[in-house]
Design an enzyme around this catalytic site. Sequence first.
Site, PDB file in Angstrom:
ATOM      1  N   LEU D 228     -11.039  -3.626  27.364  1.00 43.40           N
ATOM      2  CA  LEU D 228     -11.013  -3.989  25.948  1.00 43.40           C
ATOM      3  C   LEU D 228     -10.419  -5.396  25.725  1.00 43.40           C
ATOM      4  O   LEU D 228      -9.327  -5.684  26.207  1.00 43.40           O
ATOM      5  CB  LEU D 228     -10.183  -2.950  25.176  1.00 43.40           C
ATOM      6  CG  LEU D 228     -10.339  -2.998  23.650  1.00 43.40           C
ATOM      7  CD1 LEU D 228     -11.747  -2.643  23.234  1.00 43.40           C
ATOM      8  CD2 LEU D 228      -9.322  -2.073  22.994  1.00 43.40           C
ATOM      9  N   ASP D 229     -11.135  -6.233  24.989  1.00 43.54           N
ATOM     10  CA  ASP D 229     -10.672  -7.584  24.627  1.00 43.54           C
ATOM     11  C   ASP D 229     -10.434  -8.488  25.834  1.00 43.54           C
ATOM     12  O   ASP D 229      -9.704  -9.480  25.739  1.00 43.54           O
ATOM     13  CB  ASP D 229      -9.389  -7.531  23.774  1.00 43.54           C
ATOM     14  CG  ASP D 229      -9.578  -6.740  22.491  1.00 43.54           C
ATOM     15  OD1 ASP D 229     -10.719  -6.661  22.016  1.00 43.54           O
ATOM     16  OD2 ASP D 229      -8.582  -6.207  21.971  1.00 43.54           O
ATOM     17  N   GLU D 230     -11.033  -8.129  26.967  1.00 41.32           N
ATOM     18  CA  GLU D 230     -10.770  -8.900  28.189  1.00 41.32           C
ATOM     19  C   GLU D 230     -12.026  -9.602  28.715  1.00 41.32           C
ATOM     20  O   GLU D 230     -11.981 -10.244  29.757  1.00 41.32           O
ATOM     21  CB  GLU D 230     -10.242  -7.966  29.283  1.00 41.32           C
ATOM     22  CG  GLU D 230      -8.877  -7.371  29.028  1.00 41.32           C
ATOM     23  CD  GLU D 230      -7.755  -8.344  29.314  1.00 41.32           C
ATOM     24  OE1 GLU D 230      -7.980  -9.316  30.059  1.00 41.32           O
ATOM     25  OE2 GLU D 230      -6.652  -8.132  28.782  1.00 41.32           O
TER      26      GLU D 230
END
Lengths: 285, 285, 285, 285
Positions: D228-230
């Site tokens: 996530l969000d990476e």
Amino acid sequence: MEHNASTLLISCPDRPGIVAEVAGLLLEHRANIVHADQHVDREEGLFLQRIEFTLPPDGAIEGVEEDFAGIAAGFEMAWKLRTRERPTRVAILTSHETHCLADLLSRWDIGEMEPARLMFVASNHPDHGTLVGHHGIPFHHVPVAGDDPSAHSAAIRELADDHEVDLLILARYMQIVPPSTVEVYRNRIINIHHSFLPAFAGARPYHQAHARGVKLIGATAHYVTSQLDEGPIIAQDVLRVSHRDGIDELKQKGRDLEKVVLARAVRLHLDDRILTYGNRTAVLD
Amino acid sequence: MEHNASTLLISCPDRPGIVAEVAGLLLEHRANIVHADQHVDREEGLFLQRIEFTLPPDGAIEGVEEDFAGIAAGFEMAWKLRTRERPTRVAILTSHETHCLADLLSRWDIGEMEPARLMFVASNHPDHGTLVGHHGIPFHHVPVAGDDPSAHSAAIRELADDHEVDLLILARYMQIVPPSTVEVYRNRIINIHHSFLPAFAGARPYHQAHARGVKLIGATAHYVTSQLDEGPIIAQDVLRVSHRDGIDELKQKGRDLEKVVLARAVRLHLDDRILTYGNRTAVLD
Amino acid sequence: MEHNASTLLISCPDRPGIVAEVAGLLLEHRANIVHADQHVDREEGLFLQRIEFTLPPDGAIEGVEEDFAGIAAGFEMAWKLRTRERPTRVAILTSHETHCLADLLSRWDIGEMEPARLMFVASNHPDHGTLVGHHGIPFHHVPVAGDDPSAHSAAIRELADDHEVDLLILARYMQIVPPSTVEVYRNRIINIHHSFLPAFAGARPYHQAHARGVKLIGATAHYVTSQLDEGPIIAQDVLRVSHRDGIDELKQKGRDLEKVVLARAVRLHLDDRILTYGNRTAVLD
Amino acid sequence: MEHNASTLLISCPDRPGIVAEVAGLLLEHRANIVHADQHVDREEGLFLQRIEFTLPPDGAIEGVEEDFAGIAAGFEMAWKLRTRERPTRVAILTSHETHCLADLLSRWDIGEMEPARLMFVASNHPDHGTLVGHHGIPFHHVPVAGDDPSAHSAAIRELADDHEVDLLILARYMQIVPPSTVEVYRNRIINIHHSFLPAFAGARPYHQAHARGVKLIGATAHYVTSQLDEGPIIAQDVLRVSHRDGIDELKQKGRDLEKVVLARAVRLHLDDRILTYGNRTAVLD
């Protein structure tokens, strides 16, 4: 700004005691000052102030207004008091280009422009009637007859007057606003110019920018005066471009600037954050 | 700001009447308010104000100060009154990197930091002694002995105390400031961190930024607290980078950010534009 | 860029096969292309390319150069091949203002401009002799006699010629460069103008910006042509300002822009990233 | 980019001769290279290239494709050839927030995303059905049943597969995309995160930003990975904020960032300007 706040905008010749007098009056009315910003232009000898305040539940804005009128006369103030109960009435004028219009409409949709009311959209072209209709806003197609824009301008003016419009937004409206309308709606007509004014004033600024080979393009929102592209600047922004950007790319990138800068200027106006003096603005944000 | 102006910084629990009381006192002393900015943090119930004012030629700042102390107690104010006659005393701590130091020195050279006085520069390395000497500023080489920085820190502290320093600038100073010094010089030590905090806190932020593939790099100036890289942020800026920038290019571009952001934060502090509350700052510019 | 890389800059009329021909030649010489950027200006029918390449340890740049000359003639190319072994020779011309000069000097100090060599600094004022001396660079005071700058200009030209200068940096040099020098040093004189050109060309741009009430100020680095402030733009940047900024604040903030934008343009030139065509630049970064 | 141009995206292990080989092949097919950008990541030993070219009226892209496949195998290339004749098929997933969706729809309306085709919009909420319908785009309401999103995710996946979607845009879509979909649509799902990643990853970034007191807020468009969000960052931008901005103001200002940054990333993808390597992107613009 606070949802239940009132705003007071003041400009007058500078002299000692203004701040104390105004603060004293607000204290008498048990107002709470939420935010205040004050500036003195030393060259012009001008005092400028914006105050955002709330009244207690049983307070009456009418009382503040009445008492303030007394102070204002003594200090030769130009002033404006606005409350949430008297929402600004707005109209949008536009033409072929749709990006600024569509952007403003969707801001109204999501409540970003509250409590301002969008009264109507008018255009010299019929194209955007459907779009505007979908947003539930009245649309007026006001054609320009041949080379003579005077009937168009008169009809637009009548619409604005009839709807008691407080603010006219020129969202890529390619017509000239006649001096008589400019005069009556002084500091109440906001235009977006697709360049970093004063560079590339006049027509086809992206073509001018491309020819000059600038590394940044800009957009400028300003109040309309009778001098084309010369009115007080409210907001400006720029975007990086390169030799790889042809006219079409400049236009495409520029649209993002135009709509954001225009919306920012409109919000500043609706929040009563703009004071004009001479041909300049103080944006008290 | 005005060259002969005094500044008053106030923070206190919010309640009605503060603005009127302060404005009234300044009026009594025939002060002219040149600029005022006031903000209420509703969540914290905190009133914050910065006032810049001038006194008439025969006015006395001591009188203002004395009377103000009376008001301040009643409102539980934290406050600070500064005049041009009491210039801020500054010291710079640095290490190997020279760009921030060189930039600050040349700003003092051209009068940009007036009336603040640069008392000395200290470093754990001898490298910059000559540079600092050329600018006519005392330089202290305070080495770090092996792994134990405590003697270094104590010597730096003694230098600061002896020179009655008001502001310590960490211009790429790679040492930890001990908690006791942080405590005494609370909100008076400004550090520049070479990232857009809180991203890439800690060591080697450009390496972290490169590994993550960000499209912007940043720099952050903040007051030093005992939590590393966690103090109140004063100023930040960013710069566009791309996949073409290796670590060396990021460092090179980053230097331009670092020196400009650090200098901006220092100027804001010297102009008394910063109020801290909680772990945040209000920059009243 | 790579420390041991050579750069090849090409501009010529566009036609098929250029990329293949150049790439084939480099392959023959066992060059490794590290970075290449190519652009066709369709309106002008112009092909522009920058190639950064390394040779194997036993490769010879002279061989590349010789063979390339053959290709270049066939394609009517304007081209430039530069290797790390032939560093660019630079001179700085300046006047009263010191921020751009001081900034450039400290960049040379820390190796940021390597491998370019700073040959001398010249000024119509004696003020900066000491500063320049501290950096170990020769300084020439070349006064302007009364109203006639011709002797000054001739002396400057002689200095540049004698030192075989490749690039002249005008670091807030307030003198006009005569057309004969502009001609000989075509695309080799970089000036910094303290506005967002073409806005506020000419004298006192900060005064002009203040009078017009713009919300952003800018700086522009450009090659000098015989038309004042009209040369090809290399780099531009802007900074947000407000009604609170008087002329002095604009100047102070503007200095940070000027020095960063000038240095950026100089680095782009030193890295051979700039191709001029018509009155524009392609910056192949 | 040119309206009739094809684009070729290449990434492969770096070795001499790639540029010459590719350019030679294009020359054979009488292609004209309009724009080319090439980069070698030295640390990874990776060659990356984007070529934009046009064929003569009687040229056949199929021939280029076939011949290129031969070269590609030899160099172990990952590559993608796209022509105007095979427009990208796009779908938008969204939730409650409407600003990104409305902005994208109006970009499709004015032809800014041409020739890409918008196949459908899907949401876990029924709210935006009318808006989407007005733009003439199919809308699918795919509710999330209680706490179990698996049926929702499966239905979305089926819609995407059925419409042979090339690119999924998450326009403030608040659901997790399951790993199996991420895998199949690798580098073909673009998300907008309302912070300057990696700062304030996870939920409620504006609350995090407010608590930390940053002076800039950001938005980040990235490819979705199972972390996530990476995922690889495509585009980022920031906006100045101050202590005066509460959570609501941050959200309001942030919306302007989010929609512009998301649209920029989508355009870069549609123009085949993005190459991913490791967890980073090279944006060849």
